[in-house]
Design a protein around this motif. Structure first.
Motif, mmCIF file in Angstrom:
data_model
loop_
_atom_site.group_PDB
_atom_site.id
_atom_site.type_symbol
_atom_site.label_atom_id
_atom_site.label_comp_id
_atom_site.label_asym_id
_atom_site.label_seq_id
_atom_site.Cartn_x
_atom_site.Cartn_y
_atom_site.Cartn_z
ATOM 1 N N ALA A 84 4.712 6.533 -3.514
ATOM 2 C CA ALA A 84 3.353 6.560 -4.056
ATOM 3 C C ALA A 84 2.395 7.355 -3.182
ATOM 4 O O ALA A 84 1.509 8.044 -3.687
ATOM 5 C CB ALA A 84 2.831 5.137 -4.228
ATOM 6 N N LEU A 85 2.573 7.276 -1.863
ATOM 7 C CA LEU A 85 1.622 7.894 -0.940
ATOM 8 C C LEU A 85 2.190 9.104 -0.214
ATOM 9 O O LEU A 85 1.539 9.628 0.691
ATOM 10 C CB LEU A 85 1.159 6.847 0.086
ATOM 11 N N ASP A 86 3.384 9.545 -0.610
ATOM 12 C CA ASP A 86 4.037 10.675 0.057
ATOM 13 C C ASP A 86 3.986 10.452 1.563
ATOM 14 O O ASP A 86 3.467 11.266 2.323
ATOM 15 C CB ASP A 86 3.340 11.984 -0.320
ATOM 16 N N ALA A 87 4.512 9.307 1.991
ATOM 17 C CA ALA A 87 4.220 8.810 3.330
ATOM 18 C C ALA A 87 5.446 8.637 4.203
ATOM 19 O O ALA A 87 6.553 8.376 3.729
ATOM 20 C CB ALA A 87 3.493 7.468 3.223
ATOM 21 N N ASP A 88 5.188 8.780 5.487
ATOM 22 C CA ASP A 88 6.116 8.341 6.519
ATOM 23 C C ASP A 88 5.731 6.892 6.808
ATOM 24 O O ASP A 88 4.701 6.634 7.434
ATOM 25 C CB ASP A 88 5.961 9.223 7.760
ATOM 26 N N VAL A 89 6.525 5.957 6.326
ATOM 27 C CA VAL A 89 6.154 4.542 6.356
ATOM 28 C C VAL A 89 6.593 3.892 7.663
ATOM 29 O O VAL A 89 7.741 4.034 8.092
ATOM 30 C CB VAL A 89 6.772 3.788 5.168
ATOM 31 N N VAL A 90 5.656 3.168 8.275
ATOM 32 C CA VAL A 90 5.942 2.375 9.469
ATOM 33 C C VAL A 90 5.882 0.907 9.054
ATOM 34 O O VAL A 90 4.797 0.330 8.925
ATOM 35 C CB VAL A 90 4.919 2.652 10.588
ATOM 36 N N PRO A 91 7.031 0.274 8.791
ATOM 37 C CA PRO A 91 7.017 -1.125 8.346
ATOM 38 C C PRO A 91 6.857 -2.087 9.521
ATOM 39 O O PRO A 91 7.491 -1.929 10.561
ATOM 40 C CB PRO A 91 8.383 -1.287 7.677
ATOM 41 N N VAL A 92 5.993 -3.065 9.343
ATOM 42 C CA VAL A 92 5.738 -4.069 10.381
ATOM 43 C C VAL A 92 5.754 -5.446 9.730
ATOM 44 O O VAL A 92 5.097 -5.662 8.705
ATOM 45 C CB VAL A 92 4.367 -3.832 11.061
ATOM 46 N N ALA A 93 6.505 -6.369 10.307
ATOM 47 C CA ALA A 93 6.517 -7.741 9.798
ATOM 48 C C ALA A 93 5.137 -8.356 9.996
ATOM 49 O O ALA A 93 4.556 -8.266 11.077
ATOM 50 C CB ALA A 93 7.576 -8.563 10.521
ATOM 51 N N ALA A 94 4.604 -8.953 8.937
ATOM 52 C CA ALA A 94 3.265 -9.538 9.009
ATOM 53 C C ALA A 94 3.239 -10.820 8.187
ATOM 54 O O ALA A 94 3.758 -10.863 7.071
ATOM 55 C CB ALA A 94 2.220 -8.554 8.492
ATOM 56 N N GLU A 95 2.625 -11.844 8.738
ATOM 57 C CA GLU A 95 2.545 -13.137 8.059
ATOM 58 C C GLU A 95 1.423 -13.125 7.021
ATOM 59 O O GLU A 95 0.333 -12.608 7.273
ATOM 60 C CB GLU A 95 2.282 -14.247 9.074
ATOM 61 N N SER A 96 1.716 -13.730 5.868
ATOM 62 C CA SER A 96 0.687 -13.830 4.829
ATOM 63 C C SER A 96 -0.218 -15.042 5.046
ATOM 64 O O SER A 96 -1.344 -15.079 4.544
ATOM 65 C CB SER A 96 1.338 -13.932 3.451
ATOM 66 N N LEU A 97 0.291 -16.050 5.765
ATOM 67 C CA LEU A 97 -0.455 -17.277 6.068
ATOM 68 C C LEU A 97 -0.868 -18.039 4.811
ATOM 69 O O LEU A 97 -1.834 -18.810 4.833
ATOM 70 C CB LEU A 97 -1.697 -16.954 6.921
#
Length: 240
Positions: A70-83
């Motif tokens: 969607a964003l033509d992106a180099d994606v940096v995935p990071v684990a994140a809590e939704s809480l």
């Protein structure tokens, strides 16, 4: 000379009039090939220049693939809590989960060179009509532009979850997600019940991709409105 000798001679020594059209076609073909190659190099250069670095507040594969496309992106995935609950209920809780992911990931992720941060949260939305209960699964996506400070929110298309499935999940203790409950009964991917429930027509990453495109398209207009928000402010008449 015989007729056969004349024919053989004409093939061995074609006249200039016959050679000219052939030579012209060769030159035209070469010019077209050169133009196509030049266009290809320019388009590839533009494509490389358009790639941006995006921090995604999740390590889920469907979200990574959707964000990259969607964003033509180099994606940096990071684990994140939704809480929030593992299975959010209602738009408010679903949005809260996405915003919490955005905040926690921004605090721990590698932000060097990052232009955008993205958070995605799926939730169940209850609908009532003429005494009938219906449930939709949809995603809330949030994109924050770290350069302009603009932020945009959008949702994916809602997918109806059969009411009896939600009821069975609730009676079983409402543990985990409804997607995992569907998977336990069908063998489908618990992260992508959408693919199963739409017979393969709308996998989850496709639904997320369209929502991300919508949110991203609204970033610039929102930034422009933000810079002129005083034009839309309600006049303060407290001194009258």
């Amino acid at each position: 000379q015989s007729d056969s000798q004349n024919i053989a001679c004409s093939f061995a020594h074609p006249c200039k009039e016959m050679r000219r059209p052939v030579l012209g076609l060769v030159l035209v073909g070469a010019s077209c090939a050169a133009a196509v190659y030049a266009w290809y190099r320019r388009s590839r250069k533009h494509h490389r220049a358009a790639t941006r670095r995006v921090l995604l507040c999740s390590e889920a594969q469907a979200k990574i693939h959707a964000t990259a496309r969607a964003l033509d992106a180099d994606v940096v995935p990071v684990a994140a809590e939704s809480l929030v609950r593992e299975q959010p209920l209602g738009l408010d809780e679903t949005l809260a989960g996405a915003m919490n992911r955005l905040r926690t990931a921004s605090a721990v992720g590698d932000m060097e060179g990052v232009e955008l941060t993205v958070a995605i949260e799926n939730g169940l939305i209850q609908l009532h009509q003429a005494g009938e209960e219906r449930w939709l699964d949809l995603a809330v996506v949030v994109i924050r532009d770290l350069i302009s400070g603009a932020e945009a929110v959008a949702t994916s298309a809602g997918l109806q979850i059969p009411t009896h499935v939600v009821a069975d999940w609730s009676e079983a203790g409402a543990e985990g997600t409804v997607g995992a409950f569907v998977a336990s009964n069908t063998g489908c991917d618990k992260q992508d019940p959408h693919n199963y429930l739409t017979s393969g027509a709308f996998p989850r990453d496709l639904l997320l991709e369209n929502a991300l495109r919508l949110a991203h398209a609204s970033l610039k207009p929102r930034a422009a409105l933000r810079s002129s928000e005083l034009l839309f402010a309600t006049p303060d008449n407290s001194g009258d």
